[in-house]
Structures are given as C-alpha cells and as structure tokens.
Design an enzyme around this catalytic site. Sequence first.
Site, PDB file in Angstrom:
ATOM      1  N   ASP A 176       0.760  -1.206   0.114  1.00 38.25           N
ATOM      2  CA  ASP A 176      -0.217   0.028   0.028  1.00 38.25           C
ATOM      3  C   ASP A 176       0.966   1.122   0.179  1.00 38.25           C
ATOM      4  O   ASP A 176       1.592   1.569   0.944  1.00 38.25           O
ATOM      5  CB  ASP A 176      -0.914  -0.122   1.248  1.00 38.25           C
ATOM      6  CG  ASP A 176      -1.740   1.174   1.111  1.00 38.25           C
ATOM      7  OD1 ASP A 176      -2.556   1.283   0.486  1.00 38.25           O
ATOM      8  OD2 ASP A 176      -1.151   2.339   2.193  1.00 38.25           O
ATOM      9  N   TYR A 179       3.729   9.639   0.337  1.00 39.81           N
ATOM     10  CA  TYR A 179       4.560   8.896   0.996  1.00 39.81           C
ATOM     11  C   TYR A 179       5.841   9.029   0.912  1.00 39.81           C
ATOM     12  O   TYR A 179       6.955   8.798   1.332  1.00 39.81           O
ATOM     13  CB  TYR A 179       4.210   7.360   1.326  1.00 39.81           C
ATOM     14  CG  TYR A 179       2.930   7.280   1.676  1.00 39.81           C
ATOM     15  CD1 TYR A 179       1.964   8.178   2.349  1.00 39.81           C
ATOM     16  CD2 TYR A 179       2.304   6.019   1.411  1.00 39.81           C
ATOM     17  CE1 TYR A 179       0.858   7.687   2.735  1.00 39.81           C
ATOM     18  CE2 TYR A 179       1.116   5.569   1.951  1.00 39.81           C
ATOM     19  CZ  TYR A 179       0.487   6.576   2.569  1.00 39.81           C
ATOM     20  OH  TYR A 179      -1.247   6.233   3.076  1.00 39.81           O
ATOM     21  N   LYS A 205      -2.126   6.225  -4.492  1.00 42.13           N
ATOM     22  CA  LYS A 205      -3.291   7.146  -4.275  1.00 42.13           C
ATOM     23  C   LYS A 205      -2.914   8.454  -4.707  1.00 42.13           C
ATOM     24  O   LYS A 205      -1.853   8.976  -4.934  1.00 42.13           O
ATOM     25  CB  LYS A 205      -3.539   7.296  -2.751  1.00 42.13           C
ATOM     26  CG  LYS A 205      -3.550   5.889  -1.909  1.00 42.13           C
ATOM     27  CD  LYS A 205      -3.922   6.010  -0.424  1.00 42.13           C
ATOM     28  CE  LYS A 205      -3.429   4.761   0.420  1.00 42.13           C
ATOM     29  NZ  LYS A 205      -2.210   4.748   0.847  1.00 42.13           N
ATOM     30  N   HIS A 252      -7.105   9.977  -2.289  1.00 43.72           N
ATOM     31  CA  HIS A 252      -6.659   9.660  -0.969  1.00 43.72           C
ATOM     32  C   HIS A 252      -7.398  10.298   0.052  1.00 43.72           C
ATOM     33  O   HIS A 252      -7.688   9.776   1.075  1.00 43.72           O
ATOM     34  CB  HIS A 252      -5.010  10.221  -0.671  1.00 43.72           C
ATOM     35  CG  HIS A 252      -4.061   9.877   0.113  1.00 43.72           C
ATOM     36  ND1 HIS A 252      -2.817   9.530  -0.223  1.00 43.72           N
ATOM     37  CD2 HIS A 252      -4.291   9.672   1.495  1.00 43.72           C
ATOM     38  CE1 HIS A 252      -2.335   9.253   1.039  1.00 43.72           C
ATOM     39  NE2 HIS A 252      -3.274   9.115   1.903  1.00 43.72           N
TER      40      HIS A 252
END
Length: 315
Positions: free
Chosen positions: A51, A56, A85, A116
């Site tokens: 994921d 990130y 996302k 997201h």
Amino acid sequence: MSTTASGVTVKLNTGAEIPLLGFGTVSEHDTETFKLALKAAILDAGYKHIDTAWYYNTEELIGDVLEELSLSNKIKKDEIFITTKVWPCFWNDPETSLNLSLKNLKLEKVDLLLQHWPVCFAKIDDSNGNRIPVPKDSNNNILYDKDGDYLITYKKLLKLKDSGKAKAVGVSNYTVQMLERIIKETGVIPACNQVELHPHLPQLELYNYCSEKGIILEAYSPFGSSGAPNLKIPLIIELAKKYNVSSADIIVNYCIAKKIVVLPRSSNIERIKKGYALINMEKSDVDALDNYGSKNPKRYIKDSWGDNIGFDHWN
Ligand SMILES: NC(=O)C1=CN([C@@H]2O[C@H](COP(=O)(O)OP(=O)(O)OC[C@H]3O[C@@H](n4cnc5c(N)ncnc54)[C@H](O)[C@@H]3O)[C@@H](O)[C@H]2O)C=CC1
Ligand SMILES: O=C1O[C@H](CO)[C@@H](O)[C@@H]1O
C-alpha cells in the site's frame, strides 16, 4: 485458507483478488532501512500486497526494490498487488499524479488507485516545478481550491481505469454520505474505501454499508499508528494470551475475520520476517472487539483536513 496471513485474499467488485494483508509504506526511516524492510516483507514474510501513495515519498524506493527482485528472478512484478493514491493537491489532475507514481514505481499500471482524501487543495508548484502537497498561506492556513469537488476527482479516476493504467479504482477517508453521493452521481460503486479502522475505531456503520454494497474496507493505522498504542489495549492483550499469539496478530486477525484489508507498517526486520499468525478467531471475540471500540471510539490520525469533512471521534 492459507496458514499465513499474507496468503489470504478477498474478491474486489472487479473480480480481482486482493490480499487481505498489505504492507504499509509510510516511512519514518532512512531509505536503506525502508528497502531492507520491504525486501524482508516480500521475500521472508510472503507479502503480496503493497500500500503506497504519491504523498509517502516511498514509491521510488518501492520501484527500486521491485525492479531488483524481479531482475534477480526472486519475484514476478505482477504477483504483487500494488495500490497507490492521488493526494488532494492533484484533485483536478489525477492522471499527472498516477503518471508520477507509475514512473517512480517503474510499472505500467497499478492494481488499485485510490482517491486519498475527499478534499481539494489548491494547485501550487514550488520553484522546482514540484507540486506542494499541503499548500498554506502566510498564516499557516491550508489553501483549499474553492472550485474543488471530490466527485470530480472520482469521475476522473474512473476514466483512468478505462485507460488501463489502474485495474481498479477506490476511495479513502470517505464517509457513508460521501459514498452514497458518488454512487448516486456516477452509478459506479468504488472497489474499496481505505479508512482508519481498528478495535478502537471499528466504524460499524461504514462497515455495514460497505458490506451491503460490496465495497471492500481497508484498515489503515491498525495498530494506532506511531508507537502502536492499540497493542496495549487490555482486551487485546487478553485475547493474545488466549490464542497464544501477539497483540499485533490479534488486530490483524480481527480485520481478516471481518474480510477487511489490513495495512500494518513495520521497519523491524525480525518482526517483519515472522509475519502474522493466521488464527481462527471466534465470532464472540470479534464481537467483543467491535463492542470495545464502539463504546470507546478513538481516532489517531488527526490531519486537520479531516475536520473539514466532519470526521468524528476526534478527541
Ligand atoms: N489512506 C490514508 O489516509 C492512510 C493510509 N495509511 C496506510 O496505512 C499504513 C499503516 O498505518 P500507520 O499509520 O503507518 O501505522 P500502524 O498502525 O501500522 O502502526 C505503525 C507503528 O506500529 C509499530 N509496530 C508495528 N508492529 C509492531 C509490533 N509488533 N510491536 C510494536 N510496535 C509495532 C511501528 O514501529 C510503527 O511505529 C501506512 O503505512 C499507510 O500505508 C496510513 C495513514 C493514513
Ligand atoms: O496516508 C496518510 O498517511 C499520512 C500519515 O499518517 C496521513 O496524513 C495520510 O492520510
């Protein structure tokens, strides 16, 4: 059913199987630690699901690891289910976001593309031409796009699915009301909704709605995020003793028993290698955990934009 948690899957409404255990890739560590952790997750614990998200900043590292393992014939890239996302600063051009993610991941398509958050930030680039994730004014207030609408993003994600770059499309941080709206407006049920979910926040209303509509729920921050506070809940410790497993195993199995995808994060190589034991949790224990959280709901991820969309259990 597999004997390890990493092997259990559930079907999305597209017909594709998604592994119920996915490796969370928010990182608080240096790049080498992150890569070693991911390699241990794939090679030793048998993770088949990662994921990630543009936000990130770990996609390039994930891409490097997948490339290395596939070139050395340790994995085939298409055996690993990849989710990414679209962050709210890309609300109006999710294709740009997806293209950046695909480039970093060194992939031609992802298995699952999520919106997201159902919020829309202003589109502002820094002096290097990189999009600012959370744009703010001089008073530190987040700059939202006044013309933004999360429904527009969802419609654009559906087009990306048609283009073949995302095999399935879903959402994240949606309430029941938001799901109802996008389904009513588009007639298309998202494959999943990724939300904060754990025995301290079982989200039963959302769970019942998603079960009825065939939307797979995904549980983020299952351990309560940094510091893993949920592992210290007395009921969880008690159940860990009863089943002779760890507190982390209890939370993972609580989700698996409910067919909720669970996305724990770890950088501890020994723990990662061990993986999560798959147990046959009695329904009464699952119910007891639901009951615990319903009576004491607690949200750990308190990003300020959650305020704007009416998230509850904020304190
Ligand atoms: N869609 C969204 O808005 C969000 C998605 N996520 C996703 O969910 C994933 C997991 O959520 P996180 O918030 O990262 O946290 P988490 O709930 O997985 O907890 C991570 C923390 O638990 C610790 N930990 C892990 N296993 C442990 C063990 N056995 N014993 C003691 N401590 C342990 C880790 O060191 C870390 O501090 C993220 O990495 C990301 O992929 C997370 C937040 C929001
Ligand atoms: O996915 C996400 O991760 C960060 C940090 O937990 C959070 O802001 C975001 O929704």
